[in-house]
Design an enzyme around this catalytic site. Structure first.
Site, PDB file in Angstrom:
ATOM      1  CB  VAL A   1       6.088 -12.583   7.745  1.00 45.85           C
ATOM      2  CG1 VAL A   1       4.634 -12.217   8.016  1.00 45.85           C
ATOM      3  CG2 VAL A   1       7.009 -11.561   8.392  1.00 45.85           C
ATOM      4  CE  LYS A   2       1.071 -11.852  11.307  1.00 43.78           C
ATOM      5  NZ  LYS A   2       1.029 -10.644  12.145  1.00 43.78           N
ATOM      6  CG  ASP A   3       7.020 -19.523  10.653  1.00 45.67           C
ATOM      7  OD1 ASP A   3       5.792 -19.557  10.829  1.00 45.67           O
ATOM      8  OD2 ASP A   3       7.631 -20.336   9.946  1.00 45.67           O
TER       9      ASP A   3
END
Length: 467
Positions: A42-44
């Site tokens: 999700v950190k993309d």
């Protein structure tokens, strides 16, 4: 149709219905599967947004260096964005994170500095402090600070929230997610509640983190902070991006439940996900069961699953690691007090005072056949001395026997309650000290790795271990 670079592949990750691990619940439970992002998490989503904010504010120029403290996933997202935009990356992380995460960052061309986990956030050795210092020292660099940078939740207001609303055709009634920096849960919640203020948002916190108690009692309790194994979630600080007003409830999950649910998602749902995904799902099931009377078949619950299992092959998906930390056995919970009681004979705590000479301490340790002692000043534990520290000093100067212990003492052994469970006790013992002080009614006693091994072996022979 194609994307101009890898950044175009970020987002629009699928929703997958969860079937087996939520059996018996009346509602529909969906997983937002974030490992479909190109960097695997999700950190993309925040990598591009953080960098573009820095560019817009003139904090970095072409060819500059991105600096960030990360548990691994944000680093991967930033590294991918940096490659597309022509920046270098330096990341600080902690020795708690899996080797796979460090390897991924280095494979993406980043320099990685591994810092100790068990230090205070403002300690100069912490990964927060090291990142800040590097940004001050390196020309044309920027510390993006995902914890307090409002571009973090903004990314989720603009992407994650709208995706969930569209994918569920506005039917979403509950959103459940872990919280670390607070960006994912806060930003997604803001968007969803703007569409429907009745949507319930529930945060999931690992035991050892401060969020759960702060949410329920408004108290930042340092006694609630202790090491835990679940990576990339929870905090020992209160990030500005954690908007507690955007959350309706918080639940807490222990490491064992998180690790076991992670494996269940892989085996029973075909979702090869990471530790924080298991924690989020375990917390979701706990909360939904507690509120089952309020649920119906019309409710649509989305649980955010942040990353991939490939970053935890040496840990959660390794049987030996799981067994060594008590996550596979069916044995009862073992506490620090039970480890002390399992010794063959009671042990008096041998300590040193700061002004004792190194020679005195050597004799004391030799007589008692021990390799480390706490340094105590009155009622306060102020440091520790180990064989290796003594040896290193004597190699430098054989006459150092007459020097006071304070000249070579290290950090104090961690003080833990007698009720501390095995999985948290082992996380302390994996640190540099290799010993803890257990606080009992009768006073302090030292517990080492060998004590723990002997105690577990003895419990097993007595029938208290796993079958």
């Amino acid at each position: 149709m194609w994307h101009d670079n890898i950044l175009g592949a970020i987002g629009n990750t699928p929703l997958v219905r969860i079937n087996n691990v939520v059996e018996g619940l009346p509602c529909t439970v969906l997983g937002k599967v974030e490992f479909f992002n190109p960097g695997g998490s999700v950190k993309d989503r925040i990598g591009v947004t953080l960098i573009e904010r820095a560019e817009k504010e003139g904090k970095i120029e072409p060819g500059g260096t991105i600096i960030e403290g990360t548990s691994g996933n944000t680093g991967a997202g930033l590294a991918i964005a940096a490659i597309a935009k022509g920046y270098k990356c330096i990341f600080t992380t902690t020795d708690k994170q899996s080797q796979e995460k460090v390897d991924v960052l280095r494979a993406l061309g980043a320099e990685v500095l591994v810092c100790p986990t068990n230090v205070e956030p403002d300690d100069p050795r912490s990964y927060y402090s090291v990142a800040r210092r590097l940004a001050e020292e390196i020309p044309n660099s920027v510390y993006l600070n995902q914890y307090d940078n409002s571009a973090n939740p903004k990314a989720h207001v603009e992407t994650t929230g709208p995706e969930l609303w569209k994918q569920t055709e506005g039917r979403i009634t509950h959103f459940i997610a872990g919280a670390g920096t607070g960006g994912t849960i806060s930003g997604t919640s803001r968007y969803l509640k703007d569409q429907n203020e009745d949507i319930q948002v529930v945060g999931v916190d690992p035991m050892g983190s401060v969020f759960y108690k702060y949410f329920h009692e408004g108290v930042f309790d340092e006694d609630e902070i202790y090491p835990y194994f679940t990576e990339g979630v929870g905090e020992d600080i209160l990030p500005e991006n954690m908007d507690f007003d955007a959350v309706d409830d918080f639940v807490q999950v222990d490491d064992k439940s998180s690790m076991q649910m992670t494996r269940r998602l892989a085996r029973e749902e075909g979702l090869f996900v990471g530790q924080s995904c298991g924690m989020a799902m375990a917390g979701a099931i706990q909360w939904l069961n507690d509120h089952s009377a309020e649920l119906s078949e019309d409710d649509v619950v989305v649980v955010l699953l942040p990353d991939s299992g490939f970053r935890y092959l040496s840990k959660t998906y390794n049987d030996e690691w799981m067994k060594n930390h008590g996550f596979l056995e069916s044995r009862p919970e073992v506490t620090a007090d039970e480890v002390v009681k399992a010794r063959k004979a009671p042990r008096t705590v041998i300590s040193a005072a700061p002004d004792d000479t190194i020679g005195d301490v050597i004799e004391r340790m030799t007589e008692q056949s021990i390799s480390q002692v706490p340094v105590v000043d009155g009622d306060d534990v102020v440091g520790s001395v180990t064989e290796s520290r003594i040896l290193n000093r004597l190699v430098e100067s054989p006459s150092a026997r007459d020097e006071p212990v304070r000249t070579i003492m290290g950090d104090p052994f961690p003080v833990v309650p007698a009720s501390l469970h095995l999985n948290h006790l082992t996380s302390y013992l994996e640190g540099d000290t290799g010993a803890v002080l257990v606080e009992r009614d009768t006073g302090y006693t030292v517990v080492t790795k060998s004590d723990l091994i002997s105690a577990l072996a003895r419990m097993g022979r007595n029938g208290n271990g796993s079958s």
